[in-house]
Design a protein around this motif. Sequence first.
Motif, mmCIF file in Angstrom:
data_model
loop_
_atom_site.group_PDB
_atom_site.id
_atom_site.type_symbol
_atom_site.label_atom_id
_atom_site.label_comp_id
_atom_site.label_asym_id
_atom_site.label_seq_id
_atom_site.Cartn_x
_atom_site.Cartn_y
_atom_site.Cartn_z
ATOM 1 N N HIS A 36 -15.386 46.093 11.577
ATOM 2 C CA HIS A 36 -14.532 45.203 10.786
ATOM 3 C C HIS A 36 -13.444 44.551 11.625
ATOM 4 C CE1 HIS A 36 -16.115 47.178 7.111
ATOM 5 N NE2 HIS A 36 -16.003 48.285 7.809
ATOM 6 N N ILE A 43 -14.307 44.521 5.498
ATOM 7 C CA ILE A 43 -15.253 43.690 4.737
ATOM 8 C C ILE A 43 -16.062 44.649 3.844
ATOM 9 C CG2 ILE A 43 -17.138 41.996 4.901
ATOM 10 C CD1 ILE A 43 -14.526 41.042 6.230
ATOM 11 N N PRO A 44 -15.855 44.601 2.516
ATOM 12 C CA PRO A 44 -16.470 45.600 1.630
ATOM 13 C C PRO A 44 -17.988 45.726 1.778
ATOM 14 C CG PRO A 44 -14.838 44.330 0.439
ATOM 15 C CD PRO A 44 -14.976 43.673 1.775
ATOM 16 N N GLU A 45 -18.671 44.612 1.941
ATOM 17 C CA GLU A 45 -20.131 44.643 2.043
ATOM 18 C C GLU A 45 -20.584 45.431 3.280
ATOM 19 O OE1 GLU A 45 -22.381 43.674 -0.012
ATOM 20 O OE2 GLU A 45 -24.139 43.848 1.300
ATOM 21 N N ILE A 46 -19.906 45.202 4.392
ATOM 22 C CA ILE A 46 -20.251 45.938 5.623
ATOM 23 C C ILE A 46 -19.935 47.418 5.426
ATOM 24 C CG2 ILE A 46 -19.685 46.238 8.079
ATOM 25 C CD1 ILE A 46 -19.069 43.260 8.242
ATOM 26 N N SER A 48 -19.890 49.289 2.704
ATOM 27 C CA SER A 48 -20.814 50.063 1.861
ATOM 28 C C SER A 48 -22.177 50.240 2.526
ATOM 29 C CB SER A 48 -20.946 49.454 0.467
ATOM 30 O OG SER A 48 -21.197 48.090 0.547
ATOM 31 N N ARG A 49 -22.602 49.246 3.295
ATOM 32 C CA ARG A 49 -23.882 49.410 4.019
ATOM 33 C C ARG A 49 -23.792 50.529 5.047
ATOM 34 N NH1 ARG A 49 -27.619 45.098 3.593
ATOM 35 N NH2 ARG A 49 -26.833 43.593 2.085
ATOM 36 N N GLY A 86 -18.282 49.536 -3.902
ATOM 37 C CA GLY A 86 -19.569 49.779 -3.224
ATOM 38 C C GLY A 86 -19.524 51.040 -2.381
ATOM 39 N N SER A 87 -18.438 51.250 -1.673
ATOM 40 C CA SER A 87 -18.277 52.437 -0.827
ATOM 41 C C SER A 87 -18.191 53.697 -1.684
ATOM 42 C CB SER A 87 -17.011 52.311 0.019
ATOM 43 O OG SER A 87 -17.173 51.347 1.020
#
Length: 327
Positions: A36, A43-46, A48-49, A86-87
Amino acid sequence: MNILGIETSCDETAASVVQDGREILSNVVASSLKDHSRYGGIIPEIASRRQMELIHPVVGEALKQANLQVHDLDAIAVTQAPGLIGSLLVGISFAQAFSFALGKPLVRVDHIKAHLYANFLGFNDPHFDSFLELPRLPAIGLVVSGGHSSLFYVRDFTYFVLMGQTRDDAVGEAYDKVARILGLGYPGGPIIDRLAQKGKNDEIRFNCASLPESFDFSFSGIKTAVLYHVQRAPVQDEVAATKIAYAFQSSVVSVLVGKAIAACQKKKVRTLLVGGGVAANSELRGRLSARAKEEDIQAFFPPLSLCLDNAAMIAGLGYRLVKKRRG
Ligand code: KG4
Ligand code: ZN
């Protein structure tokens, strides 16, 4: 009682086994922070992945380091909120499935309150200071992190009363944004902390809102004041940056110290618990400890490794919740 804690509220994927709410048998933290840093924020999407990739190996490692098998666990504790949705979902789904498969109880833990519980944890090591003395409750709890700035009255481990919180930015967020304005890296807190130690001066002053009528905080104004200052007088060298860091930090710390001590006086308590990433700040640790001592208040800070997000604090508070549930 062995509790497995799982924490996935932001960019850390963490698992830990804590015995009897006190002794850390393992404390594993993996972070996606470096993925990040070039964006200057999470970055929330990164996040949680990366949580999905890391959760399984991190839990496995926590059990391995604790030298335990899954059937040695008595319960599973997981961060319920707050955090990035997401996390959080990754940790909660994993913990639910694990608890169901093993037939062990699941407890859901509030992340902010768990930060304060870090003051009750220790390793079974005589040289580890925090193992020597346990804080006495009731207490005032000051949580200062990247996502939260809150003051609580803590009657016991399951009864917290919110006395005040930030009306805008969290204090760690203000540190991170000021670091960004100064063109420093991310996360900004530790960098500003380091620079401020070399930047003592009386030339620059920033005013952090004190909101004297309440226990709430506000950190967005001082962040904007730093921005305007830098727009008027661009930072030419490191000396200029150290002076700004000093002026920003000393004003923020004055507000945190003033409110924490005032809350102790209002509630007539002699214990102050501090937690969260900003509890690692050297000036806050120094000035708050000194002021507390003058007022005959015992101030507790977690060891640096337990100030930032970790799962030992989740397992620890989880133990107290399991005990309460069992009556
Ligand atoms: O508790 P934490 O890991 O995450 C949240 O729950 O939000 O805290 C991270 C925050 C970041 O904003 C970081 O800049 C700040 O804690 N931080 C510090 C220091 N070390 C970390 N802020 C000031 N001084 C430090 N030494
Ligand atoms: Zn946190």
